[in-house]
Write a protein that holds these residues in place. Structure first.
Motif, short mmCIF file in Angstrom:
data_model
loop_
_atom_site.label_atom_id
_atom_site.label_comp_id
_atom_site.label_asym_id
_atom_site.label_seq_id
_atom_site.Cartn_x
_atom_site.Cartn_y
_atom_site.Cartn_z
N UNK A 34 78.43 31.09 68.62
CA UNK A 34 79.51 30.19 68.32
C UNK A 34 80.55 29.76 69.50
N UNK A 35 80.30 30.26 70.54
CA UNK A 35 80.97 30.32 71.64
C UNK A 35 80.39 29.02 72.65
N UNK A 36 81.15 28.25 73.01
CA UNK A 36 80.73 27.04 73.60
C UNK A 36 80.00 27.43 74.81
N UNK A 37 79.00 27.03 75.19
CA UNK A 37 77.97 27.43 76.49
C UNK A 37 78.92 27.15 77.59
N UNK A 38 79.59 26.22 77.88
CA UNK A 38 80.29 25.66 78.92
C UNK A 38 81.53 26.38 79.07
N UNK A 39 81.81 27.57 78.36
CA UNK A 39 83.24 28.20 78.37
C UNK A 39 83.00 29.76 78.35
N UNK A 40 81.70 30.08 79.00
CA UNK A 40 81.41 31.62 79.13
C UNK A 40 80.79 31.65 80.54
N UNK A 41 81.38 32.51 81.17
CA UNK A 41 80.95 32.71 82.67
C UNK A 41 80.74 34.52 82.85
N UNK A 42 79.69 34.76 83.76
CA UNK A 42 79.59 36.05 84.04
C UNK A 42 80.16 36.57 85.24
N UNK A 43 80.67 37.81 85.30
CA UNK A 43 81.24 38.28 86.79
C UNK A 43 80.07 39.37 87.26
N UNK A 44 79.64 38.95 88.33
CA UNK A 44 78.64 40.03 89.29
C UNK A 44 79.77 41.16 89.82
N UNK A 45 79.47 42.42 89.62
CA UNK A 45 80.30 43.56 90.07
C UNK A 45 80.10 43.57 91.49
N UNK A 46 79.04 43.24 92.19
CA UNK A 46 78.58 42.89 93.57
C UNK A 46 79.54 41.88 94.27
N UNK A 47 80.11 41.00 93.43
CA UNK A 47 81.03 40.00 93.81
C UNK A 47 82.45 40.49 93.69
N UNK A 48 82.70 41.63 93.37
CA UNK A 48 84.19 41.96 93.21
C UNK A 48 84.91 42.57 94.56
N UNK A 49 85.99 42.63 94.53
CA UNK A 49 86.49 43.26 95.85
C UNK A 49 87.34 44.68 95.26
N UNK A 50 87.35 45.56 95.82
CA UNK A 50 88.00 46.84 95.62
C UNK A 50 89.14 47.10 96.38
N UNK A 51 90.04 47.49 95.73
CA UNK A 51 91.38 48.09 96.20
C UNK A 51 91.94 49.38 95.67
N UNK A 52 91.17 50.67 96.15
CA UNK A 52 91.61 51.99 95.22
C UNK A 52 90.81 51.87 93.85
N UNK A 53 91.55 51.85 92.76
CA UNK A 53 90.95 52.11 91.46
C UNK A 53 91.37 50.79 91.05
N UNK A 54 91.18 49.58 91.65
CA UNK A 54 91.22 48.35 91.19
C UNK A 54 90.10 47.51 91.95
N UNK A 55 89.26 46.73 91.03
CA UNK A 55 88.45 45.60 91.29
C UNK A 55 88.80 44.48 90.82
N UNK A 56 88.70 43.36 91.61
CA UNK A 56 89.11 42.10 91.27
C UNK A 56 88.07 41.09 91.32
#
Length: 242
Positions: A34-56
């Motif tokens: 039911x979700x539009x295929x053009x409105x779903x995206x995957x976030x790779x954990x290896x592409x996040x940045x970390x500052x202490x207990x926060x990942x972005x």
């Protein structure tokens, strides 16, 4: 989940396994189709940045739209293990064969430093764009004991519906409502790492959720102290639908 007292033969890399039919639905979840295929995206954990207990990080869709994802970690009980190490708690796995999951999955690793303490961590995940569905895999979701040692449990809040849509084993099925008060856990001991993977879907009827939580805890009633209560899971790349 794994513990250091287990046989090294169990610490093998996760291999592809046949998925079982859906085993649990806590509430009627919005189907992924039911979700539009053009409105779903995957976030790779290896592409996040970390500052202490926060990942972005960023979840980008094929329509070039994106959302900023912020993940904040908190210790609620017990203690995180190797919190600043590569492959430690709240870090993407970089080494295959750890028994905790595949390379790139986010590891949650904890233990009780005192007897009868049920270790617990919380991830609060926020999105700059309202969400209507989140989908991800949980690796090494097992149990060694319902009373002592460890029993992996996962609860969520923030979405109207939460379900485990499939698992790659029909043994030791999943119990619980998937909430923080009644988390998902195994119905019997099951510590075979390559076959303890579950797929989770969180959904809302509209794109209205901007923050939700995941709580990873030990459901064992009287865990021992130290390495005997040590447990871990890992989360694969998350798919966010706007």
């Amino acid at each position: 989940m794994s513990s250091d007292f287990r046989s090294p033969s169990r610490r093998n890399v996760l291999t592809t396994a046949a998925w079982a039919a859906p085993v649990l639905a806590v509430a009627t979840a919005t189907p992924l189709v039911a979700a539009s295929p053009n409105r779903c995206g995957t976030m790779a954990w290896t592409g996040t940045t970390r500052a202490g207990d926060v990942r972005t990080g960023t979840a980008s869709t094929s329509s070039t739209s994106s959302s900023t994802i912020t993940v904040t970690r908190a210790t609620l009980a017990g203690s995180p293990q190797n919190p600043t190490a590569v492959d430690g708690n709240f870090s993407p796995l970089t080494t295959a064969g750890t028994g905790a999951g595949p390379v790139g999955a986010l590891r949650m690793w904890q233990q009780s430093s005192a007897a009868n303490v049920q270790a617990r961590q919380r991830l609060t995940i926020t999105s700059s764009r309202p969400l209507r569905q989140v989908k991800f895999l949980v690796y090494d979701f097992g149990r060694a004991s319902a009373t002592t040692s460890y029993s992996d449990a996962l609860g969520t809040s923030g979405f109207a519906a939460a379900s485990i849509v499939r698992q790659n084993t029909t043994s030791a099925t999943i119990v619980g409502a998937g909430t923080v008060a009644s988390p998902w856990s195994r119905s019997a001991n099951w510590s075979a790492e390559p076959t303890s993977t579950v797929e989770v879907t969180l959904s809302s009827t509209t794109a209205s959720v901007q923050s939700f939580t995941l709580e990873y805890s030990n459901a064992a009633t009287t865990p021992v102290s130290g390495s005997g209560s040590q447990q871990w899971i890992s989360l694969s790349n998350m798919e966010f639908c706007f």
